[in-house]
Design a protein around this motif. Structure first.
Motif, PDB file in Angstrom:
ATOM      1  N   VAL A 131      20.926  28.595   5.022  1.00 58.92           N
ATOM      2  CA  VAL A 131      21.758  29.362   4.502  1.00 58.92           C
ATOM      3  C   VAL A 131      22.191  28.595   3.379  1.00 58.92           C
ATOM      4  N   PHE A 132      22.612  27.310   3.381  1.00 56.95           N
ATOM      5  CA  PHE A 132      22.810  26.463   2.166  1.00 56.95           C
ATOM      6  C   PHE A 132      22.012  26.643   0.885  1.00 56.95           C
ATOM      7  N   ALA A 176      19.359  28.585   0.536  1.00 55.87           N
ATOM      8  CA  ALA A 176      19.065  29.887  -0.032  1.00 55.87           C
ATOM      9  C   ALA A 176      20.282  30.206  -1.200  1.00 55.87           C
ATOM     10  N   ALA A 177      21.693  29.844  -0.623  1.00 54.39           N
ATOM     11  CA  ALA A 177      22.541  30.122  -1.647  1.00 54.39           C
ATOM     12  C   ALA A 177      22.544  29.153  -2.866  1.00 54.39           C
ATOM     13  N   TRP A 178      21.989  28.079  -2.736  1.00 52.79           N
ATOM     14  CA  TRP A 178      22.012  27.341  -3.768  1.00 52.79           C
ATOM     15  C   TRP A 178      20.704  27.700  -4.809  1.00 52.79           C
ATOM     16  N   GLY A 222      19.808  31.019  -4.882  1.00 54.87           N
ATOM     17  CA  GLY A 222      20.355  31.983  -5.471  1.00 54.87           C
ATOM     18  C   GLY A 222      21.061  31.827  -6.804  1.00 54.87           C
ATOM     19  N   VAL A 223      21.992  30.920  -6.840  1.00 61.04           N
ATOM     20  CA  VAL A 223      23.068  30.330  -7.754  1.00 61.04           C
ATOM     21  C   VAL A 223      22.166  30.183  -8.940  1.00 61.04           C
TER      22      VAL A 223
END
Length: 55
Positions: free
Chosen positions: A31-32, A34-36, A38-39
């Motif tokens: 999840v971390f 994927a968020a990174w 995405g940003v």
């Protein structure tokens, strides 16, 4: 060819680590990451739209 061997070795190390890590830890790291990503994608998208030059 050497690059391919190095990439496969690195992939083996990463997959081996994931196989031995508990599922909640693996999910949290996924999840971390994927968020990174995405940003990063949003920043790249907005950065390219703003700095569009008319040559």
């Amino acid at each position: 060819m050497l690059f391919l061997v190095a990439a496969l070795m690195l992939l083996g190390v990463v997959l081996g680590t994931v196989a031995h890590a508990p599922l909640p830890v693996t999910a949290a790291v996924a999840v971390f990451i994927a968020a990174w990503l995405g940003v990063f994608a949003l920043r790249e998208y907005h950065g390219r739209r703003r700095h569009h030059s008319a040559d």
